[in-house]
Motif scaffolding. Structure first.
Motif, PDB file in Angstrom:
ATOM      1  N   LEU A  83       0.871  -1.178   0.000  1.00 24.66           N
ATOM      2  CA  LEU A  83       0.000   0.000   0.000  1.00 24.66           C
ATOM      3  C   LEU A  83       0.906   1.225   0.000  1.00 24.66           C
ATOM      4  O   LEU A  83       1.692   1.434   0.925  1.00 24.66           O
ATOM      5  CB  LEU A  83      -0.876  -0.008   1.248  1.00 24.66           C
ATOM      6  N   THR A  84       0.807   2.034  -1.051  1.00 23.42           N
ATOM      7  CA  THR A  84       1.722   3.174  -1.193  1.00 23.42           C
ATOM      8  C   THR A  84       1.075   4.527  -0.928  1.00 23.42           C
ATOM      9  O   THR A  84       1.779   5.497  -0.655  1.00 23.42           O
ATOM     10  CB  THR A  84       2.331   3.197  -2.609  1.00 23.42           C
ATOM     11  N   SER A  85      -0.248   4.597  -1.006  1.00 24.78           N
ATOM     12  CA  SER A  85      -0.889   5.883  -0.713  1.00 24.78           C
ATOM     13  C   SER A  85      -2.359   5.692  -0.378  1.00 24.78           C
ATOM     14  O   SER A  85      -2.995   4.725  -0.807  1.00 24.78           O
ATOM     15  CB  SER A  85      -0.749   6.866  -1.881  1.00 24.78           C
ATOM     16  N   ILE A  86      -2.879   6.634   0.409  1.00 25.07           N
ATOM     17  CA  ILE A  86      -4.297   6.694   0.757  1.00 25.07           C
ATOM     18  C   ILE A  86      -4.767   8.128   0.553  1.00 25.07           C
ATOM     19  O   ILE A  86      -4.075   9.079   0.936  1.00 25.07           O
ATOM     20  CB  ILE A  86      -4.544   6.297   2.225  1.00 25.07           C
ATOM     21  N   SER A  87      -5.935   8.290  -0.036  1.00 22.60           N
ATOM     22  CA  SER A  87      -6.563   9.603  -0.149  1.00 22.60           C
ATOM     23  C   SER A  87      -7.979   9.496   0.408  1.00 22.60           C
ATOM     24  O   SER A  87      -8.687   8.524   0.139  1.00 22.60           O
ATOM     25  CB  SER A  87      -6.609  10.067  -1.608  1.00 22.60           C
ATOM     26  N   ARG A  88      -8.372  10.491   1.182  1.00 24.00           N
ATOM     27  CA  ARG A  88      -9.703  10.499   1.786  1.00 24.00           C
ATOM     28  C   ARG A  88     -10.560  11.564   1.111  1.00 24.00           C
ATOM     29  O   ARG A  88     -10.079  12.624   0.723  1.00 24.00           O
ATOM     30  CB  ARG A  88      -9.620  10.783   3.286  1.00 24.00           C
ATOM     31  N   VAL A  89     -11.855  11.271   1.000  1.00 23.33           N
ATOM     32  CA  VAL A  89     -12.760  12.231   0.388  1.00 23.33           C
ATOM     33  C   VAL A  89     -13.007  13.383   1.352  1.00 23.33           C
ATOM     34  O   VAL A  89     -13.076  13.194   2.571  1.00 23.33           O
ATOM     35  CB  VAL A  89     -14.087  11.547  -0.018  1.00 23.33           C
ATOM     36  N   GLY A  90     -13.124  14.584   0.789  1.00 24.26           N
ATOM     37  CA  GLY A  90     -13.352  15.771   1.610  1.00 24.26           C
ATOM     38  C   GLY A  90     -14.822  15.998   1.914  1.00 24.26           C
ATOM     39  O   GLY A  90     -15.691  15.165   1.606  1.00 24.26           O
ATOM     40  N   ALA A  91     -15.103  17.142   2.500  1.00 23.00           N
ATOM     41  CA  ALA A  91     -16.467  17.468   2.927  1.00 23.00           C
ATOM     42  C   ALA A  91     -17.438  17.570   1.757  1.00 23.00           C
ATOM     43  O   ALA A  91     -18.652  17.378   1.927  1.00 23.00           O
ATOM     44  CB  ALA A  91     -16.464  18.776   3.719  1.00 23.00           C
ATOM     45  N   ASP A  92     -16.907  17.869   0.564  1.00 24.50           N
ATOM     46  CA  ASP A  92     -17.791  17.977  -0.605  1.00 24.50           C
ATOM     47  C   ASP A  92     -18.127  16.611  -1.203  1.00 24.50           C
ATOM     48  O   ASP A  92     -18.903  16.522  -2.152  1.00 24.50           O
ATOM     49  CB  ASP A  92     -17.159  18.867  -1.677  1.00 24.50           C
ATOM     50  N   HIS A  93     -17.545  15.540  -0.652  1.00 27.49           N
ATOM     51  CA  HIS A  93     -17.773  14.170  -1.122  1.00 27.49           C
ATOM     52  C   HIS A  93     -17.368  13.980  -2.581  1.00 27.49           C
ATOM     53  O   HIS A  93     -17.824  13.050  -3.244  1.00 27.49           O
ATOM     54  CB  HIS A  93     -19.235  13.753  -0.931  1.00 27.49           C
ATOM     55  N   LYS A  94     -16.475  14.856  -3.070  1.00 29.55           N
ATOM     56  CA  LYS A  94     -16.007  14.763  -4.454  1.00 29.55           C
ATOM     57  C   LYS A  94     -14.484  14.805  -4.540  1.00 29.55           C
ATOM     58  O   LYS A  94     -13.886  14.054  -5.301  1.00 29.55           O
ATOM     59  CB  LYS A  94     -16.597  15.902  -5.299  1.00 29.55           C
ATOM     60  N   THR A  95     -13.886  15.696  -3.756  1.00 28.89           N
ATOM     61  CA  THR A  95     -12.447  15.914  -3.840  1.00 28.89           C
ATOM     62  C   THR A  95     -11.706  15.031  -2.846  1.00 28.89           C
ATOM     63  O   THR A  95     -12.093  14.944  -1.679  1.00 28.89           O
ATOM     64  CB  THR A  95     -12.114  17.387  -3.549  1.00 28.89           C
ATOM     65  N   TYR A  96     -10.630  14.378  -3.325  1.00 27.95           N
ATOM     66  CA  TYR A  96      -9.831  13.517  -2.461  1.00 27.95           C
ATOM     67  C   TYR A  96      -8.544  14.226  -2.046  1.00 27.95           C
ATOM     68  O   TYR A  96      -7.947  14.952  -2.843  1.00 27.95           O
ATOM     69  CB  TYR A  96      -9.491  12.204  -3.172  1.00 27.95           C
ATOM     70  N   TYR A  97      -8.150  13.992  -0.798  1.00 23.19           N
ATOM     71  CA  TYR A  97      -6.947  14.601  -0.245  1.00 23.19           C
ATOM     72  C   TYR A  97      -6.010  13.510   0.257  1.00 23.19           C
ATOM     73  O   TYR A  97      -6.431  12.581   0.953  1.00 23.19           O
ATOM     74  CB  TYR A  97      -7.312  15.545   0.903  1.00 23.19           C
ATOM     75  N   ARG A  98      -4.736  13.631  -0.110  1.00 19.43           N
ATOM     76  CA  ARG A  98      -3.750  12.629   0.269  1.00 19.43           C
ATOM     77  C   ARG A  98      -3.535  12.607   1.774  1.00 19.43           C
ATOM     78  O   ARG A  98      -3.368  13.647   2.399  1.00 19.43           O
ATOM     79  CB  ARG A  98      -2.433  12.921  -0.446  1.00 19.43           C
ATOM     80  N   VAL A  99      -3.552  11.404   2.329  1.00 17.73           N
ATOM     81  CA  VAL A  99      -3.268  11.194   3.751  1.00 17.73           C
ATOM     82  C   VAL A  99      -1.794  10.842   3.889  1.00 17.73           C
ATOM     83  O   VAL A  99      -1.296   9.995   3.135  1.00 17.73           O
ATOM     84  CB  VAL A  99      -4.145  10.049   4.313  1.00 17.73           C
ATOM     85  N   PRO A 100      -1.081  11.475   4.833  1.00 18.32           N
ATOM     86  CA  PRO A 100       0.346  11.147   4.990  1.00 18.32           C
ATOM     87  C   PRO A 100       0.547   9.658   5.292  1.00 18.32           C
ATOM     88  O   PRO A 100      -0.145   9.077   6.131  1.00 18.32           O
ATOM     89  CB  PRO A 100       0.777  12.003   6.184  1.00 18.32           C
TER      90      PRO A 100
END
Length: 204
Positions: A83-100
């Motif tokens: 597993l090399t990366s995780i991104s979580r969806v933001g409050a708009d339920h559209k945009t993903y943000y990389r998790v450290p």
């Protein structure tokens, strides 16, 4: 066919053979590296998951990814799915943000209790993406070691994107493989219904 023609053909065949031998001597390692090495490819065999009962009688649904070696005659040695990366969806339920994620982490092989940590892969092998236990609050990513600050979970009405690679001792890393995992918080023992509650799909 005349003797001269036969002799000409024999000379040509001999010359081609000599050139082929010389090419293998010069570029043999390169040819073996690019055309004879393993070729590992990910796929999603079944997005419905595998329903089982645990020793505590709770129902749990496991989700798997298949890793195929398209050149099964050349086994991949000591393979791990990372597993090399995780991104979580933001409050708009559209945009993903990389998790450290400080370092890549290894997913468990299916039936990890009876399978080795770093297997060789001829045709194919299955790894665990994650699991959801009946009445639990979140879907969890399956890792051999899970850090205390790990954010690889999906709670109700949540969504994450993950990126996986395959690594082997005799192979550069595979092409990245990306999955989106979403859950609406509901549980069902019915496979078709559950597929609409917890959705795992490949993304480009």
């Amino acid at each position: 066919m005349t003797c001269d023609l036969i002799q000409t053909i024999s000379i040509a065949v001999g010359a081609i053979g000599t050139i082929a031998v010389a090419a293998l001597a010069i570029w043999g390692s390169w040819i073996r590296y690019y055309f004879m090495r393993p070729k590992l490819v990910f796929s999603l065999p079944d997005s419905k998951g595998d329903l089982n009962k645990r020793n505590d009688n709770k129902m749990v649904r496991y989700y798997h990814v298949k890793l195929s070696n398209k050149r099964s005659w050349s086994p991949a040695e000591r393979v791990r799915v990372m597993l090399t990366s995780i991104s979580r969806v933001g409050a708009d339920h559209k945009t993903y943000y990389r998790v450290p994620l400080m370092v890549p982490m290894q997913l468990t092989w299916s039936f990890s209790m009876i399978n080795e940590l770093l297997p060789n892969i001829g045709p194919e092998r299955y790894a665990d993406i994650g699991y959801l236990v009946e009445n639990d609050a979140a879907f969890l990513i399956s890792l051999y070691v899970t850090p205390g600050n790990f954010e690889g979970y999906v709670r109700a009405n949540d969504s994450i994107c993950i990126e996986l690679i395959a690594m082997a001792d005799n192979l550069p890393v595979s092409a990245p493989y990306r999955l989106e995992i979403s859950w609406d918080g509901q549980w069902s023992t019915d496979n078709d219904k559950m597929q609409s509650h917890l959705v795992i799909k490949e993304i480009n």
